[in-house]
Every structure is written in structure tokens, then in C-alpha cells.
Design a protein around this motif. Structure first.
Motif, PDB file in Angstrom:
ATOM      1  N   ILE A 245       0.835  -1.207   0.000  1.00 20.07           N
ATOM      2  CA  ILE A 245       0.000   0.000   0.000  1.00 20.07           C
ATOM      3  C   ILE A 245       0.868   1.255   0.000  1.00 20.07           C
ATOM      4  N   LEU A 246       1.833   1.306   0.912  1.00 25.16           N
ATOM      5  CA  LEU A 246       2.680   2.494   1.031  1.00 25.16           C
ATOM      6  C   LEU A 246       3.509   2.714  -0.233  1.00 25.16           C
ATOM      7  N   LEU A 247       4.056   1.637  -0.780  1.00 22.74           N
ATOM      8  CA  LEU A 247       4.851   1.759  -1.997  1.00 22.74           C
ATOM      9  C   LEU A 247       3.997   2.206  -3.178  1.00 22.74           C
ATOM     10  N   SER A 248       2.781   1.697  -3.276  1.00 23.90           N
ATOM     11  CA  SER A 248       1.889   2.104  -4.368  1.00 23.90           C
ATOM     12  C   SER A 248       1.615   3.604  -4.311  1.00 23.90           C
TER      13      SER A 248
ATOM     14  N   PHE B 202       9.736  -9.984  -2.673  1.00 27.79           N
ATOM     15  CA  PHE B 202       8.691  -8.955  -2.734  1.00 27.79           C
ATOM     16  C   PHE B 202       9.208  -7.721  -3.458  1.00 27.79           C
ATOM     17  N   VAL B 203      10.398  -7.262  -3.076  1.00 29.91           N
ATOM     18  CA  VAL B 203      10.974  -6.067  -3.705  1.00 29.91           C
ATOM     19  C   VAL B 203      11.161  -6.287  -5.199  1.00 29.91           C
ATOM     20  N   ASN B 204      11.650  -7.463  -5.589  1.00 32.19           N
ATOM     21  CA  ASN B 204      11.875  -7.756  -7.010  1.00 32.19           C
ATOM     22  C   ASN B 204      10.577  -7.719  -7.805  1.00 32.19           C
ATOM     23  N   ARG B 205       9.523  -8.285  -7.243  1.00 33.53           N
ATOM     24  CA  ARG B 205       8.256  -8.314  -7.965  1.00 33.53           C
ATOM     25  C   ARG B 205       7.579  -6.943  -7.998  1.00 33.53           C
ATOM     26  N   MET B 206       7.737  -6.179  -6.926  1.00 35.21           N
ATOM     27  CA  MET B 206       7.228  -4.806  -6.932  1.00 35.21           C
ATOM     28  C   MET B 206       7.948  -3.980  -7.999  1.00 35.21           C
ATOM     29  N   ASN B 207       9.223  -4.237  -8.176  1.00 37.39           N
ATOM     30  CA  ASN B 207       9.969  -3.534  -9.213  1.00 37.39           C
ATOM     31  C   ASN B 207       9.458  -3.898 -10.600  1.00 37.39           C
ATOM     32  N   ASP B 208       9.130  -5.171 -10.786  1.00 37.99           N
ATOM     33  CA  ASP B 208       8.570  -5.594 -12.072  1.00 37.99           C
ATOM     34  C   ASP B 208       7.268  -4.852 -12.366  1.00 37.99           C
TER      35      ASP B 208
ATOM     36  N   VAL C 133      13.957   1.156  -4.631  1.00 37.36           N
ATOM     37  CA  VAL C 133      15.356   1.045  -4.209  1.00 37.36           C
ATOM     38  C   VAL C 133      15.423   0.737  -2.718  1.00 37.36           C
ATOM     39  N   THR C 134      16.137  -0.317  -2.390  1.00 40.19           N
ATOM     40  CA  THR C 134      16.297  -0.742  -0.991  1.00 40.19           C
ATOM     41  C   THR C 134      17.795  -0.909  -0.720  1.00 40.19           C
ATOM     42  N   PRO C 135      18.484   0.175  -0.362  1.00 35.08           N
ATOM     43  CA  PRO C 135      19.944   0.116  -0.251  1.00 35.08           C
ATOM     44  C   PRO C 135      20.461  -0.867   0.778  1.00 35.08           C
ATOM     45  N   TYR C 136      19.610  -1.215   1.767  1.00 31.48           N
ATOM     46  CA  TYR C 136      20.078  -2.076   2.859  1.00 31.48           C
ATOM     47  C   TYR C 136      19.316  -3.399   2.914  1.00 31.48           C
ATOM     48  N   LEU C 137      18.771  -3.814   1.786  1.00 32.27           N
ATOM     49  CA  LEU C 137      17.937  -5.015   1.755  1.00 32.27           C
ATOM     50  C   LEU C 137      18.664  -6.249   2.291  1.00 32.27           C
ATOM     51  N   ASP C 138      19.946  -6.354   2.011  1.00 27.58           N
ATOM     52  CA  ASP C 138      20.724  -7.517   2.438  1.00 27.58           C
ATOM     53  C   ASP C 138      21.607  -7.214   3.649  1.00 27.58           C
ATOM     54  N   LYS C 139      21.363  -6.075   4.298  1.00 25.18           N
ATOM     55  CA  LYS C 139      22.156  -5.674   5.451  1.00 25.18           C
ATOM     56  C   LYS C 139      21.355  -5.838   6.741  1.00 25.18           C
TER      57      LYS C 139
ATOM     58  N   SER D 177      17.646  -7.016   6.193  1.00 26.67           N
ATOM     59  CA  SER D 177      17.632  -8.467   6.395  1.00 26.67           C
ATOM     60  C   SER D 177      17.033  -8.871   7.735  1.00 26.67           C
ATOM     61  N   GLY D 178      17.117  -8.007   8.739  1.00 26.32           N
ATOM     62  CA  GLY D 178      16.542  -8.332  10.037  1.00 26.32           C
ATOM     63  C   GLY D 178      15.028  -8.439   9.996  1.00 26.32           C
ATOM     64  N   ASP D 179      14.406  -7.864   8.963  1.00 26.31           N
ATOM     65  CA  ASP D 179      12.951  -7.915   8.821  1.00 26.31           C
ATOM     66  C   ASP D 179      12.464  -9.167   8.091  1.00 26.31           C
ATOM     67  N   HIS D 180      13.379  -9.878   7.420  1.00 28.58           N
ATOM     68  CA  HIS D 180      12.956 -10.935   6.502  1.00 28.58           C
ATOM     69  C   HIS D 180      12.177 -12.056   7.191  1.00 28.58           C
ATOM     70  N   ALA D 181      12.574 -12.395   8.410  1.00 30.09           N
ATOM     71  CA  ALA D 181      11.954 -13.540   9.081  1.00 30.09           C
ATOM     72  C   ALA D 181      10.472 -13.300   9.370  1.00 30.09           C
ATOM     73  N   ILE D 182      10.108 -12.060   9.708  1.00 32.27           N
ATOM     74  CA  ILE D 182       8.758 -11.765  10.167  1.00 32.27           C
ATOM     75  C   ILE D 182       7.917 -11.060   9.098  1.00 32.27           C
ATOM     76  N   TYR D 183       8.530 -10.191   8.308  1.00 35.97           N
ATOM     77  CA  TYR D 183       7.770  -9.325   7.398  1.00 35.97           C
ATOM     78  C   TYR D 183       7.969  -9.742   5.937  1.00 35.97           C
ATOM     79  N   PRO D 184       6.976 -10.406   5.333  1.00 38.32           N
ATOM     80  CA  PRO D 184       7.105 -10.829   3.928  1.00 38.32           C
ATOM     81  C   PRO D 184       7.332  -9.662   2.975  1.00 38.32           C
ATOM     82  N   ASP D 185       6.802  -8.467   3.322  1.00 38.51           N
ATOM     83  CA  ASP D 185       6.922  -7.329   2.414  1.00 38.51           C
ATOM     84  C   ASP D 185       8.232  -6.564   2.593  1.00 38.51           C
ATOM     85  N   CYS D 186       9.201  -7.211   3.242  1.00 37.86           N
ATOM     86  CA  CYS D 186      10.559  -6.667   3.318  1.00 37.86           C
ATOM     87  C   CYS D 186      11.571  -7.630   2.708  1.00 37.86           C
ATOM     88  N   ARG D 187      11.081  -8.702   2.098  1.00 35.14           N
ATOM     89  CA  ARG D 187      11.961  -9.726   1.554  1.00 35.14           C
ATOM     90  C   ARG D 187      12.343  -9.421   0.113  1.00 35.14           C
TER      91      ARG D 187
END
Length: 223
Positions: free
Chosen positions: A107-110, A143-149, A162-168, A130-140
Motif C-alpha cells: 500500500i505504502l509503496l503504491s 517482494f521487492v523484485n516483484r514490486m519492481n517488475d 530502491v532498498t539500499p540495505y535489503l541484504d544488510k 535483512s533483520g525484517d525478513h523472518a517476520i515481514y514478507p513485504d521486506c523480503r
């Protein structure tokens, strides 16, 4: 058409927390013309929003706070928006799933992408890590890749997510922010909106751990 000599415009989803504060400053340091966007989605308190306003004033960044709290008429079940107790403990614990707001980041990204199109901005930044990945599906990443598509074809002009810290980790985000000289006393992370941070919720625990592992003391006051 926008002036090709002007800095590239971007929208930054800015909650007022330490992750998005780092992202906002990262975008500014990269030379972008940043437009900060903060959402009031009916969260339990407005302390983060207050911190977001102050931070943007200090940075002289264009800032909008948008009230979308009406969505809570149809979206319920999160301890961040409903009268459900905030869980205590680390983010990785199962109890933290109660802090998930259904479909929040989509919703927020849209909305942010719509704002970007209206500004002729090319990118929307947000602070998934990365600390959000376990609990929040919309931070994985998936999700980011498909939203970009989707955002590449949803409008006449493509907008990149753009998620500069997605893997951090949050520890690495703090390290990056400290290298930028950021003052994290200007951010609020706690899920509770009391005078001082609780130090017990998942958000506080992850923040405190990040400071500890950077051999620093968090500048916020804790209960």
C-alpha cells in the motif's frame, strides 16, 4: 519535462525511525533531490511522525505527512494499529508476527510510486533490511523484485523501488549511518509511544543490539 540539469528526484518513505533516516540521508549523500513521504496509517502513536518532521526540517528536505488511517476500517489484526498488546522479545520470535500490518508496504509503496510519477521522480527508496525478513514478507527480496517488475509497467514512466540495505542487518545500517555522521538521537524506533523508549519490544531490542555491537550507547533515553 523536468530540467535535465537538475538533480534526479526521488521519493523516500520516511517513518522517522533509524532505518529510514539512514536511507534518507543515503539518498541525499548520493546527490538525489529527495522528497520525504511519511504515512499516518493509524499506528498506536505519532512519536515517529514527530521525529520525522523534525529530521526533515533539520535536513531542509521537502516533506509530506499523509493521513491514510482510514484503511484501518478494512485492515485489522496488528498490534501496531489495534488494541493488542505489543509483544516483547527479539524480532526473530514468533510472537513478533502480531506486529505485521496486512499488506502495509504494498500500500505504502503504491502511494509513493504515484507521488513519484506526479513529481517526475525516478525512484522510491524504503528501508527494508535483512533483520525484517523472518517476520515481514513485504521486506523480503522476492517482494521487492516483484514490486519492481510491476512498477516498471504500471505507469507510462517506470519507477524503480530502491532498498539500499535489503541484504544488510540493522547493525550494518547503523555502521553505515555512523560513517555518514548521523545523529540517531533524531530518530524514534520503539513501538510504544511513551515518553521514553521501552527497551523491551522487538524494535527496541534490535536497535539496542545494533548500538552494542558497534560499541556505542544509544543516545535515546530508555525506561
Amino acid at each position: 519535462m523536468s530540467d535535465t540539469n537538475s538533480p534526479e528526484k526521488v521519493v523516500v518513505i520516511f517513518s522517522g525511525g533509524m532505518d529510514s533516516y539512514t536511507v534518507l540521508n543515503h539518498a541525499i549523500k548520493q546527490g538525489y533531490d529527495a522528497y520525504a513521504l511519511t504515512f499516518d496509517y493509524g499506528q498506536r502513536h505519532i512519536k515517529e511522525i514527530t521525529y520525522a518532521k523534525s529530521a526533515c526540517e533539520a535536513l531542509n528536505v521537502k516533506h509530506k505527512v499523509i493521513d491514510i488511517s482510514a484503511i484501518n476500517q478494512i485492515i485489522a489484526g496488528s498490534s501496531l494499529t489495534d488494541s493488542i498488546d505489543i509483544p516483547e522479545g527479539h524480532y526473530a520470535e514468533e510472537s513478533m508476527k502480531s506486529t505485521v500490518v496486512p499488506n502495509r508496504n504494498m500500500i505504502l509503496l503504491s502511494l509513493a510510486v504515484g507521488y513519484a510519477v506526479s513529481l517526475e521522480a525516478t525512484k522510491v527508496f524504503y528501508g527494508a533490511h535483512s533483520g525484517d525478513h523472518a517476520i515481514y514478507p513485504d521486506c523480503r527480496p522476492e517482494f521487492v523484485n516483484r514490486m519492481n517488475d510491476v512498477c516498471a509497467i504500471a505507469n507510462y514512466d517506470a519507477v524503480e523501488i530502491v532498498t539500499p540495505y535489503l541484504d544488510k542487518s540493522k547493525i550494518e545500517i547503523l555502521t553505515a549511518g555512523l560513517k555518514l555522521g548521523l545523529d540517531y538521537a533524531k530518530t524514534w524506533t520503539c513501538y510504544n509511544g511513551r515518553e521514553k523508549a521501552c527497551g523491551k519490544c522487538g524494535a527496541c531490542q534490535e536497535r539496542l543490539e545494533a548500538f552494542k555491537l558497534n560499541n556505542l550507547v544509544d543516545p535515546l533515553d530508555y525506561e
